[in-house]
Design a protein around this motif. Sequence first.
Motif, PDB file in Angstrom:
ATOM      1  N   ASP A  43       0.884  -1.174   0.000  1.00  0.00           N
ATOM      2  CA  ASP A  43       0.000   0.000   0.000  1.00  0.00           C
ATOM      3  C   ASP A  43       0.913   1.214   0.000  1.00  0.00           C
ATOM      4  O   ASP A  43       1.515   1.531  -1.019  1.00  0.00           O
ATOM      5  N   SER A  44       1.051   1.904   1.120  1.00  0.00           N
ATOM      6  CA  SER A  44       2.015   3.005   1.176  1.00  0.00           C
ATOM      7  C   SER A  44       3.432   2.474   1.363  1.00  0.00           C
ATOM      8  O   SER A  44       4.408   3.206   1.222  1.00  0.00           O
ATOM      9  N   ALA A  45       3.545   1.185   1.704  1.00  0.00           N
ATOM     10  CA  ALA A  45       4.836   0.518   1.872  1.00  0.00           C
ATOM     11  C   ALA A  45       4.651  -0.941   1.489  1.00  0.00           C
ATOM     12  O   ALA A  45       3.556  -1.379   1.118  1.00  0.00           O
ATOM     13  N   ILE A  46       5.734  -1.708   1.551  1.00  0.00           N
ATOM     14  CA  ILE A  46       5.669  -3.147   1.323  1.00  0.00           C
ATOM     15  C   ILE A  46       5.672  -3.836   2.682  1.00  0.00           C
ATOM     16  O   ILE A  46       6.541  -3.575   3.520  1.00  0.00           O
ATOM     17  N   HIS A  47       4.690  -4.721   2.904  1.00  0.00           N
ATOM     18  CA  HIS A  47       4.551  -5.411   4.179  1.00  0.00           C
ATOM     19  C   HIS A  47       4.796  -6.906   3.977  1.00  0.00           C
ATOM     20  O   HIS A  47       4.180  -7.527   3.101  1.00  0.00           O
ATOM     21  N   ILE A  48       5.683  -7.455   4.782  1.00  0.00           N
ATOM     22  CA  ILE A  48       6.048  -8.863   4.694  1.00  0.00           C
ATOM     23  C   ILE A  48       5.700  -9.525   6.021  1.00  0.00           C
ATOM     24  O   ILE A  48       6.153  -9.078   7.082  1.00  0.00           O
ATOM     25  N   LYS A  49       4.903 -10.563   5.971  1.00  0.00           N
ATOM     26  CA  LYS A  49       4.473 -11.227   7.204  1.00  0.00           C
ATOM     27  C   LYS A  49       5.662 -11.866   7.923  1.00  0.00           C
ATOM     28  O   LYS A  49       6.624 -12.299   7.305  1.00  0.00           O
ATOM     29  N   ARG A  50       5.535 -11.918   9.228  1.00  0.00           N
ATOM     30  CA  ARG A  50       6.577 -12.508  10.066  1.00  0.00           C
ATOM     31  C   ARG A  50       6.812 -13.964   9.660  1.00  0.00           C
ATOM     32  O   ARG A  50       5.871 -14.742   9.452  1.00  0.00           O
ATOM     33  N   GLY A  51       8.077 -14.336   9.512  1.00  0.00           N
ATOM     34  CA  GLY A  51       8.444 -15.707   9.208  1.00  0.00           C
ATOM     35  C   GLY A  51       8.513 -16.045   7.738  1.00  0.00           C
ATOM     36  O   GLY A  51       8.959 -17.141   7.374  1.00  0.00           O
ATOM     37  N   VAL A  52       8.062 -15.132   6.864  1.00  0.00           N
ATOM     38  CA  VAL A  52       8.112 -15.412   5.427  1.00  0.00           C
ATOM     39  C   VAL A  52       9.550 -15.431   4.925  1.00  0.00           C
ATOM     40  O   VAL A  52       9.947 -16.288   4.127  1.00  0.00           O
ATOM     41  N   LEU A  53      10.343 -14.488   5.386  1.00  0.00           N
ATOM     42  CA  LEU A  53      11.759 -14.453   5.025  1.00  0.00           C
ATOM     43  C   LEU A  53      12.572 -15.254   6.031  1.00  0.00           C
ATOM     44  O   LEU A  53      12.293 -15.235   7.232  1.00  0.00           O
ATOM     45  N   SER A  54      13.585 -15.926   5.537  1.00  0.00           N
ATOM     46  CA  SER A  54      14.496 -16.624   6.434  1.00  0.00           C
ATOM     47  C   SER A  54      15.314 -15.591   7.204  1.00  0.00           C
ATOM     48  O   SER A  54      15.458 -14.443   6.763  1.00  0.00           O
ATOM     49  N   PRO A  55      15.867 -15.960   8.372  1.00  0.00           N
ATOM     50  CA  PRO A  55      16.711 -15.024   9.121  1.00  0.00           C
ATOM     51  C   PRO A  55      17.865 -14.481   8.278  1.00  0.00           C
ATOM     52  O   PRO A  55      18.215 -13.307   8.383  1.00  0.00           O
ATOM     53  N   LYS A  56      18.458 -15.331   7.443  1.00  0.00           N
ATOM     54  CA  LYS A  56      19.558 -14.884   6.598  1.00  0.00           C
ATOM     55  C   LYS A  56      19.088 -13.851   5.584  1.00  0.00           C
ATOM     56  O   LYS A  56      19.732 -12.817   5.394  1.00  0.00           O
ATOM     57  N   ALA A  57      17.937 -14.116   4.928  1.00  0.00           N
ATOM     58  CA  ALA A  57      17.404 -13.174   3.942  1.00  0.00           C
ATOM     59  C   ALA A  57      17.007 -11.861   4.601  1.00  0.00           C
ATOM     60  O   ALA A  57      17.215 -10.780   4.052  1.00  0.00           O
ATOM     61  N   GLU A  58      16.428 -11.939   5.812  1.00  0.00           N
ATOM     62  CA  GLU A  58      16.046 -10.729   6.545  1.00  0.00           C
ATOM     63  C   GLU A  58      17.271  -9.882   6.877  1.00  0.00           C
ATOM     64  O   GLU A  58      17.261  -8.659   6.736  1.00  0.00           O
ATOM     65  N   ALA A  59      18.352 -10.540   7.304  1.00  0.00           N
ATOM     66  CA  ALA A  59      19.582  -9.815   7.628  1.00  0.00           C
ATOM     67  C   ALA A  59      20.176  -9.170   6.375  1.00  0.00           C
ATOM     68  O   ALA A  59      20.665  -8.037   6.412  1.00  0.00           O
ATOM     69  N   MET A  60      20.130  -9.880   5.247  1.00  0.00           N
ATOM     70  CA  MET A  60      20.645  -9.329   3.989  1.00  0.00           C
ATOM     71  C   MET A  60      19.822  -8.109   3.566  1.00  0.00           C
ATOM     72  O   MET A  60      20.372  -7.103   3.108  1.00  0.00           O
ATOM     73  N   LEU A  61      18.500  -8.198   3.730  1.00  0.00           N
ATOM     74  CA  LEU A  61      17.629  -7.085   3.354  1.00  0.00           C
ATOM     75  C   LEU A  61      17.885  -5.880   4.242  1.00  0.00           C
ATOM     76  O   LEU A  61      17.924  -4.736   3.775  1.00  0.00           O
ATOM     77  N   GLU A  62      18.079  -6.125   5.533  1.00  0.00           N
ATOM     78  CA  GLU A  62      18.364  -5.025   6.457  1.00  0.00           C
ATOM     79  C   GLU A  62      19.668  -4.322   6.085  1.00  0.00           C
ATOM     80  O   GLU A  62      19.748  -3.091   6.106  1.00  0.00           O
ATOM     81  N   ARG A  63      20.686  -5.085   5.740  1.00  0.00           N
ATOM     82  CA  ARG A  63      21.952  -4.472   5.326  1.00  0.00           C
ATOM     83  C   ARG A  63      21.784  -3.664   4.050  1.00  0.00           C
ATOM     84  O   ARG A  63      22.343  -2.578   3.903  1.00  0.00           O
TER      85      ARG A  63
END
Length: 239
Positions: A6-26
């Motif tokens: 909508d005004s942002a992209i929302h990703i439900k908890r647990g959809v991304l792996s911890p590794k992918a989440e860390a890569m996205l944060e970086r």
Amino acid sequence: MRALVDSAIHIKRGVLSPKAEAMLERALSFPNPAYQERRRLGVSTYGVPERLCFLARTEHGLQIPRGAVSELKRVNGEVCFDDQRQRPTESLRLPSVSLRDYQAEGVKRLLRITQGTVVIPCGGGKTRVGVGAISALQTPTLILVHTLDLADQWRDRIRAQLKTEPAIVGGGEAQDGPITIAVVQTLIRWERERLDAFLCRFGLLIVDEAHHVAPDPKTRYRKIFDHFESSIWRTPRIL
């Protein structure tokens, strides 16, 4: 994976792996220009973060800017979106605008995407490119500025090139029209309900001097961006 936009992209908890989440944060973390400027001047950096992160964790999962689609695909591959963006129903009738070749190319590229940044050297006609985009898209437009001088410049250009009188929000004025120029310092003082009702009318948002947004990720500009859910472009199922 699926995500909601909508005004942002929302990703439900647990959809991304911890590794992918860390890569996205970086990928969505950047040096803070305000911090660097204070260090350069030798003044206190107390309370000013050294880096800015555009990934937020909510009770439901992750929230990232709409412009981070490529970063999300890079860490996860194909993404299927549930598109909840609003689309304005009003269509304008504005004259065409004469543009130089490189300005016309800038407008052409803007028409291919749902959002982006135009970078042109000083004096190259960034305002004219913006006016050209308004003319090409024929949709209600909000132009966001941070000074009254810029508001006056945009008003003069729109009068001259689009032959219409834009509305002004700021400097004691609070008008409303198909093309509205708003000072960010005025809009942020509005209550959420009033701001939402105002923003939902527009299909195009133009931010002048967009580099001012970077040091301001969670305050003035973000308050407005986080409520701007419009999209005039037809969005494909796979982004």
